[in-house]
Write a protein that holds these residues in place. Structure first.
Motif, PDB file in Angstrom:
ATOM      1  N   ASP A 546      31.966   7.524   1.707  1.00 59.31           N
ATOM      2  CA  ASP A 546      32.296   6.644   0.586  1.00 59.31           C
ATOM      3  C   ASP A 546      31.569   5.299   0.650  1.00 59.31           C
ATOM      4  O   ASP A 546      32.061   4.296   0.137  1.00 59.31           O
ATOM      5  N   GLN A 547      30.443   5.297   1.296  1.00 58.27           N
ATOM      6  CA  GLN A 547      29.557   4.128   1.280  1.00 58.27           C
ATOM      7  C   GLN A 547      28.137   4.700   1.175  1.00 58.27           C
ATOM      8  O   GLN A 547      27.872   5.765   1.721  1.00 58.27           O
ATOM      9  N   VAL A 548      27.251   4.026   0.480  1.00 56.30           N
ATOM     10  CA  VAL A 548      25.865   4.495   0.435  1.00 56.30           C
ATOM     11  C   VAL A 548      24.906   3.318   0.573  1.00 56.30           C
ATOM     12  O   VAL A 548      25.237   2.173   0.237  1.00 56.30           O
ATOM     13  N   MET A 549      23.720   3.614   1.077  1.00 62.66           N
ATOM     14  CA  MET A 549      22.668   2.614   1.193  1.00 62.66           C
ATOM     15  C   MET A 549      22.005   2.471  -0.166  1.00 62.66           C
ATOM     16  O   MET A 549      21.823   3.453  -0.892  1.00 62.66           O
ATOM     17  N   LEU A 550      21.624   1.238  -0.483  1.00 65.99           N
ATOM     18  CA  LEU A 550      20.957   0.962  -1.759  1.00 65.99           C
ATOM     19  C   LEU A 550      19.667   0.206  -1.461  1.00 65.99           C
ATOM     20  O   LEU A 550      19.712  -0.873  -0.847  1.00 65.99           O
ATOM     21  N   GLY A 551      18.543   0.754  -1.909  1.00 68.94           N
ATOM     22  CA  GLY A 551      17.267   0.084  -1.713  1.00 68.94           C
ATOM     23  C   GLY A 551      17.002  -0.167  -0.246  1.00 68.94           C
ATOM     24  O   GLY A 551      17.566   0.497   0.628  1.00 68.94           O
ATOM     25  N   GLY A 552      16.169  -1.140   0.031  1.00 72.21           N
ATOM     26  CA  GLY A 552      15.784  -1.383   1.412  1.00 72.21           C
ATOM     27  C   GLY A 552      16.707  -2.319   2.172  1.00 72.21           C
ATOM     28  O   GLY A 552      16.571  -2.474   3.384  1.00 72.21           O
ATOM     29  N   ASP A 553      17.648  -2.929   1.475  1.00 70.89           N
ATOM     30  CA  ASP A 553      18.350  -4.043   2.101  1.00 70.89           C
ATOM     31  C   ASP A 553      19.867  -3.992   2.058  1.00 70.89           C
ATOM     32  O   ASP A 553      20.508  -4.821   2.697  1.00 70.89           O
ATOM     33  N   CYS A 554      20.420  -3.066   1.293  1.00 71.24           N
ATOM     34  CA  CYS A 554      21.854  -3.172   1.008  1.00 71.24           C
ATOM     35  C   CYS A 554      22.637  -1.903   1.300  1.00 71.24           C
ATOM     36  O   CYS A 554      22.093  -0.813   1.407  1.00 71.24           O
ATOM     37  N   MET A 555      23.943  -2.099   1.370  1.00 75.73           N
ATOM     38  CA  MET A 555      24.894  -0.995   1.433  1.00 75.73           C
ATOM     39  C   MET A 555      25.997  -1.316   0.430  1.00 75.73           C
ATOM     40  O   MET A 555      26.400  -2.477   0.294  1.00 75.73           O
ATOM     41  N   MET A 575      25.929  -7.084   9.050  1.00 77.78           N
ATOM     42  CA  MET A 575      25.635  -7.256   7.622  1.00 77.78           C
ATOM     43  C   MET A 575      26.329  -8.503   7.091  1.00 77.78           C
ATOM     44  O   MET A 575      27.344  -8.934   7.633  1.00 77.78           O
ATOM     45  N   LEU A 576      25.769  -9.001   6.018  1.00 80.37           N
ATOM     46  CA  LEU A 576      26.379 -10.123   5.321  1.00 80.37           C
ATOM     47  C   LEU A 576      27.170  -9.560   4.148  1.00 80.37           C
ATOM     48  O   LEU A 576      26.602  -8.880   3.289  1.00 80.37           O
ATOM     49  N   MET A 577      28.467  -9.799   4.132  1.00 81.95           N
ATOM     50  CA  MET A 577      29.252  -9.333   2.993  1.00 81.95           C
ATOM     51  C   MET A 577      29.254 -10.401   1.898  1.00 81.95           C
ATOM     52  O   MET A 577      29.583 -11.560   2.151  1.00 81.95           O
ATOM     53  N   VAL A 578      28.865  -9.966   0.701  1.00 82.16           N
ATOM     54  CA  VAL A 578      28.982 -10.842  -0.458  1.00 82.16           C
ATOM     55  C   VAL A 578      30.192 -10.346  -1.230  1.00 82.16           C
ATOM     56  O   VAL A 578      30.249  -9.182  -1.613  1.00 82.16           O
ATOM     57  N   ARG A 579      31.181 -11.202  -1.410  1.00 83.93           N
ATOM     58  CA  ARG A 579      32.348 -10.825  -2.210  1.00 83.93           C
ATOM     59  C   ARG A 579      32.184 -11.499  -3.560  1.00 83.93           C
ATOM     60  O   ARG A 579      32.341 -12.705  -3.705  1.00 83.93           O
ATOM     61  N   PHE A 580      31.800 -10.664  -4.543  1.00 80.74           N
ATOM     62  CA  PHE A 580      31.511 -11.207  -5.882  1.00 80.74           C
ATOM     63  C   PHE A 580      32.760 -11.242  -6.754  1.00 80.74           C
ATOM     64  O   PHE A 580      33.488 -10.250  -6.827  1.00 80.74           O
ATOM     65  N   ARG A 581      32.964 -12.347  -7.439  1.00 82.04           N
ATOM     66  CA  ARG A 581      33.905 -12.384  -8.557  1.00 82.04           C
ATOM     67  C   ARG A 581      33.107 -12.462  -9.867  1.00 82.04           C
ATOM     68  O   ARG A 581      33.479 -11.916 -10.882  1.00 82.04           O
ATOM     69  N   SER A 582      31.961 -13.114  -9.784  1.00 84.88           N
ATOM     70  CA  SER A 582      31.020 -13.131 -10.899  1.00 84.88           C
ATOM     71  C   SER A 582      29.660 -13.461 -10.302  1.00 84.88           C
ATOM     72  O   SER A 582      29.534 -13.676  -9.093  1.00 84.88           O
ATOM     73  N   ALA A 583      28.649 -13.531 -11.185  1.00 81.81           N
ATOM     74  CA  ALA A 583      27.304 -13.818 -10.696  1.00 81.81           C
ATOM     75  C   ALA A 583      27.228 -15.164  -9.995  1.00 81.81           C
ATOM     76  O   ALA A 583      26.403 -15.388  -9.122  1.00 81.81           O
ATOM     77  N   PRO A 606      32.511  -5.929  -3.394  1.00 80.67           N
ATOM     78  CA  PRO A 606      31.654  -6.271  -2.267  1.00 80.67           C
ATOM     79  C   PRO A 606      30.227  -5.730  -2.403  1.00 80.67           C
ATOM     80  O   PRO A 606      29.988  -4.722  -3.056  1.00 80.67           O
ATOM     81  N   LEU A 607      29.311  -6.429  -1.746  1.00 74.93           N
ATOM     82  CA  LEU A 607      27.958  -5.922  -1.525  1.00 74.93           C
ATOM     83  C   LEU A 607      27.599  -6.330  -0.106  1.00 74.93           C
ATOM     84  O   LEU A 607      27.904  -7.456   0.314  1.00 74.93           O
ATOM     85  N   PHE A 608      26.998  -5.431   0.635  1.00 72.56           N
ATOM     86  CA  PHE A 608      26.625  -5.731   2.017  1.00 72.56           C
ATOM     87  C   PHE A 608      25.108  -5.814   2.132  1.00 72.56           C
ATOM     88  O   PHE A 608      24.399  -4.902   1.704  1.00 72.56           O
ATOM     89  N   ILE A 609      24.629  -6.913   2.719  1.00 72.79           N
ATOM     90  CA  ILE A 609      23.189  -7.097   2.904  1.00 72.79           C
ATOM     91  C   ILE A 609      22.897  -7.019   4.398  1.00 72.79           C
ATOM     92  O   ILE A 609      23.550  -7.707   5.204  1.00 72.79           O
ATOM     93  N   ARG A 610      21.982  -6.169   4.768  1.00 75.72           N
ATOM     94  CA  ARG A 610      21.663  -6.001   6.189  1.00 75.72           C
ATOM     95  C   ARG A 610      21.167  -7.327   6.781  1.00 75.72           C
ATOM     96  O   ARG A 610      20.418  -8.063   6.135  1.00 75.72           O
ATOM     97  N   ARG A 611      21.612  -7.614   7.996  1.00 76.46           N
ATOM     98  CA  ARG A 611      21.192  -8.853   8.646  1.00 76.46           C
ATOM     99  C   ARG A 611      19.670  -8.869   8.774  1.00 76.46           C
ATOM    100  O   ARG A 611      19.057  -7.855   9.126  1.00 76.46           O
ATOM    101  N   GLY A 612      19.071  -9.998   8.483  1.00 78.73           N
ATOM    102  CA  GLY A 612      17.620 -10.089   8.552  1.00 78.73           C
ATOM    103  C   GLY A 612      16.942  -9.742   7.232  1.00 78.73           C
ATOM    104  O   GLY A 612      15.721  -9.768   7.132  1.00 78.73           O
ATOM    105  N   LEU A 635      19.926 -14.616  -1.203  1.00 79.38           N
ATOM    106  CA  LEU A 635      21.110 -14.390  -0.375  1.00 79.38           C
ATOM    107  C   LEU A 635      20.684 -13.625   0.870  1.00 79.38           C
ATOM    108  O   LEU A 635      19.902 -12.688   0.784  1.00 79.38           O
ATOM    109  N   GLY A 636      21.228 -13.995   2.008  1.00 81.81           N
ATOM    110  CA  GLY A 636      20.914 -13.225   3.210  1.00 81.81           C
ATOM    111  C   GLY A 636      21.439 -13.897   4.456  1.00 81.81           C
ATOM    112  O   GLY A 636      21.940 -15.028   4.422  1.00 81.81           O
TER     113      GLY A 636
END
Ligand code: MIG
Length: 692
Positions: A546-555, A575-583, A606-612, A635-636
């Motif tokens: 129930d999680q998938v990788m997106l592009g080169g940088d995200c989950m 990973m860096l978690m971005v908790r979005f409420r809006s843009a 949520p959106l997760f950005i791989r460290r680095g 963001l990173g």
């Protein structure tokens, strides 16, 4: 490395574009048995083997443990017991301690995939007609195998950039004023929108390539007004052509013999929405040309996108199947029905839809040979999509058009995208939507998405909101629902502002999502991947469903359970978690690899950005043309300087140049601060977290 092995006399399905000589001798990995016209390929499974693949089908990303059947079916109930839905994507990837290879069964007829169902330790794949080309693909990783495979089947379809915007659709929108109202409700509230779909009710009496002139007195003007408001109209085209004298498409098709015929040479008649209908023989080039050119009638009005439906082909009944049902009824009419005969009576009528008997009643012409439909059933929708694409290119070769289809076969990924069909407003279908994404990507279908909010059944506000939070990441982001269900446009709900805010995240991410999509498409890569592709040595990651990788940088890890205020998430790396409420409203949390419960209120995603890694965020916009890709926030979570590349183009060009369209952004970290440089860009690095 790819090797090909042929059995029987394989039919050219068009799936494969690279010429490869068939070899004699045993197929690696499999025991082969030819029996009673069928061929079965058997392989034993180790305890830890995983099987990915099968594109659009039910159940998890790991297909092991169940039974599936390649047989394109109009089935609006995507429950776990279904062996087939609308598409046949016969690719499997075997991945385990002693296995790493892919196998593609190029066969346009029924293929059964018993993947550890009959016996847990055995997978058996059976071509029911025995005419199949088997391609065995070896490579050093799952990603490499998929790339090889994609080289074999050709480059994926490229949608126009506006197709990354939000699309509102509903079966039941009738007219110009009604559609204008839908658009207005969005614009008045600043809910972003790029397109509205026109479902079958726009047509004149369900006749393909016509529109009801009472409901659309001036379609060209309507389209112009919509375009001025940055909205595209996306009409539906059905496979069946209404039987009606004086309807030119019908008359011409009959006169030229373009429709599929029965054994007696008469055109086959099946009932779908227009009533009695004929079915173009899309497997013929001349028929494709004829049908494909008719999209021009709508393109002449300014239309730039379409969806192809009912192309399994769906058949409600045929003259023959209904006659057979009546025969049963007549026979039983004067009988004193018992339980068995009463059920036989009901079954006689229920069985008239999409029946195998009907699929055996008509024939195609393939390269001068006559082939019974059931032998090539799974190609029908793919070749309809191909007809459309070829028509688009004859119409305007310099422009990308939007096309997504319901039925498909590998090969159609070169001509259009797919939507995932008639799901329901069920929480389980958010998860199913997520799970199909990487499987479809393996098979080349990159432009895809499901009906957000659910097609059948009544949606709820929380379900739609959570579903939009997944839809933010799917290339096709369309809210669609069935006639008779609760209306589910974002503005129908008390908390529509939450929907608007979630949609603002999509638009802020468009530069990144488009870039990752185009990079994947142009390099035969995958936009969505199971975690196993990126962390093959991490068994926990390999089994995440129930999680998938997106592009080169995200989950991504959407919340998909009713009333949940968060979810469990597994991070295979920091990973860096971005908790979005809006843009513009989000918080950032650096998280080390491991298991977490993350809090996620209903209006948060949520959106997760791989460290680095670093991703860009644009200012919010209300349509794709309004997204300013030149002014980006980064963001990173960084420890050292990195360079990222962002791809962009005009959004229409049919020969995109990866190199020319790429901009390098160099993010330099000095002590606690970061600065960034990229040609022609305004970059803001405030939201970079500098590692300890
Ligand atoms: O039998 O055109 O999957 O998206 O709204 C139903 C009406 C026919 C099925 C499609 C759905 C569409 C509907 N169509």
């Amino acid at each position: 490395m790819i090797r090909r092995f042929d059995f029987g006399s394989p039919i050219n399905t068009g799936a494969v574009v690279r010429a490869l000589q068939a070899e004699n001798g045993p197929v690696p990995h499999f025991a082969t048995e030819v029996k009673e016209g069928r061929v079965t390929f058997t392989i034993s499974l180790d305890r830890d083997d995983i099987i990915f693949g099968l594109g659009e089908s039910v159940r998890g990303m790991n297909k092991r443990g169940h039974l599936y059947r390649a047989w394109n079916s109009d089935d609006f109930s995507h429950t776990e017991n279904k062996a087939s839905i609308y598409a046949s994507h016969n690719l499997l990837l075997f991945f385990g301690p002693r296995k790493l290879f892919g196998v593609y069964f190029d066969d346009p007829g029924a293929v059964e995939f018993d993947l550890g169902y009959t016996r847990g330790d055995t997978a058996a794949i059976t071509s029911e007609n025995g005419d199949v080309s088997v391609y065995v693909i070896e490579g050093e990783s799952l990603t490499a195998i998929c790339r090889e495979f994609r080289g074999l089947i050709g480059r994926s379809y490229l949608p126009p950039k506006w197709a990354f915007g939000y699309i509102q659709s509903r079966w039941g929108y009738e007219s110009d004023p009604e559609l204008r109202q839908v658009v207005k409700e969005h614009r008045d509230r600043h809910i972003p929108l790029d397109g509205v779909c026109m479902d079958i009710d726009y047509m004149d009496d369900y006749k393909d390539f016509t529109w009801d002139e009472k409901k659309f007195p001036d379609l060209k003007k309507f389209n112009q007004d919509m375009r001025a408001d940055h909205i595209r109209l996306i009409p539906i085209i059905d496979a069946g052509v209404k039987q009606l004298k004086g309807y030119d498409t019908c008359d011409e098709g009959l006169e030229k013999g373009y429709f599929v015929k029965k054994a007696d040479g008469k055109p086959f008649v099946g009932a779908v929405w227009p009533g009695r209908s004929y079915f173009p023989d899309f497997l013929r080039e001349d028929v494709r040309q004829w049908f494909g050119d008719q999209y021009g009638r709508l393109m002449d009005q300014g239309v730039e996108g379409f969806w192809n439906d009912m192309n399994e082909p769906a058949l409600f009944y045929s003259e023959e199947s209904i006659a057979e049902a009546f025969a049963v009824a007549d026979q039983l009419r004067n009988e004193n029905l018992d339980i068995n005969s009463a059920f036989a009576l009901k079954d006689a009528f229920n069985g008239t839809a999409n029946s195998m008997a009907d699929y055996r009643r008509f024939y195609h012409e393939v390269n001068g040979k006559t082939i019974r439909h059931d032998k090539v059933h799974n190609l029908y929708g793919a070749f309809m999509t191909r007809a459309a694409d070829e028509g688009f290119r004859r119409y305007d070769a310099s422009k990308r058009f939007l096309m997504f289809s319901r039925a498909s076969f590998i090969g159609a990924h070169r001509y259009g995208g797919v939507w995932q069909g008639d799901n329901n407003s069920w929480w389980a279908h958010i998860k199913l939507n997520l799970q199909m994404l990487p499987s479809l990507n393996m098979c080349g279908f990159l432009y895809t998405g499901a009906d957000l909010g659910g097609f059948g059944c009544n949606t709820t506000e929380d379900l739609l909101l959570r579903w939009l939070q997944l839809g933010v990441f799917t290339p096709l982001m369309r809210n669609h629902s069935a006639k008779g269900t609760r209306e589910q446009e974002a503005y129908r709900f008390a908390n529509w502002e939450d929907m608007r805010d979630i949609l603002s995240v999509r638009y802020a991410l468009v530069p990144y999502l488009y870039s990752e999509f185009m990079k994947a498409a142009l390099t035969d890569g995958m936009y969505f991947r199971p975690l196993a592709f990126d962390y093959p040595a991490d068994d926990t990651a390999c089994r995440v469903e129930d999680q998938v990788m997106l592009g080169g940088d995200c989950m991504i890890a959407p919340v998909y359970e009713q009333n949940a205020r968060g979810r469990h998430v597994y991070l295979p790396e920091d990973m860096l978690m971005v908790r979005f409420r809006s843009a513009q409203d989000y918080d950032l949390t650096p998280m080390e690899a491991g298991h977490y419960w993350i809090e996620m209120a209903l209006d948060e995603m949520p959106l997760f950005i791989r460290r680095g890694h670093v991703i860009p965020l644009a200012k919010p916009a209300e349509y794709v043309e309004g997204v300013d890709s030149s002014s980006l926030k980064l963001l990173g979570w960084l420890d050292k300087s990195v360079t990222i590349t962002l791809y962009d183009d005009d959004g229409y060009t049919t020969a995109p140049d990866l190199e020319k369209g790429s901009t390098a952004i160099t993010v330099t970290v000095v002590g606690e601060a970061a600065s960034a440089a990229g040609e022609g860009l305004t970059l803001n690095t405030e939201d970079l977290i500098i590692g300890e």
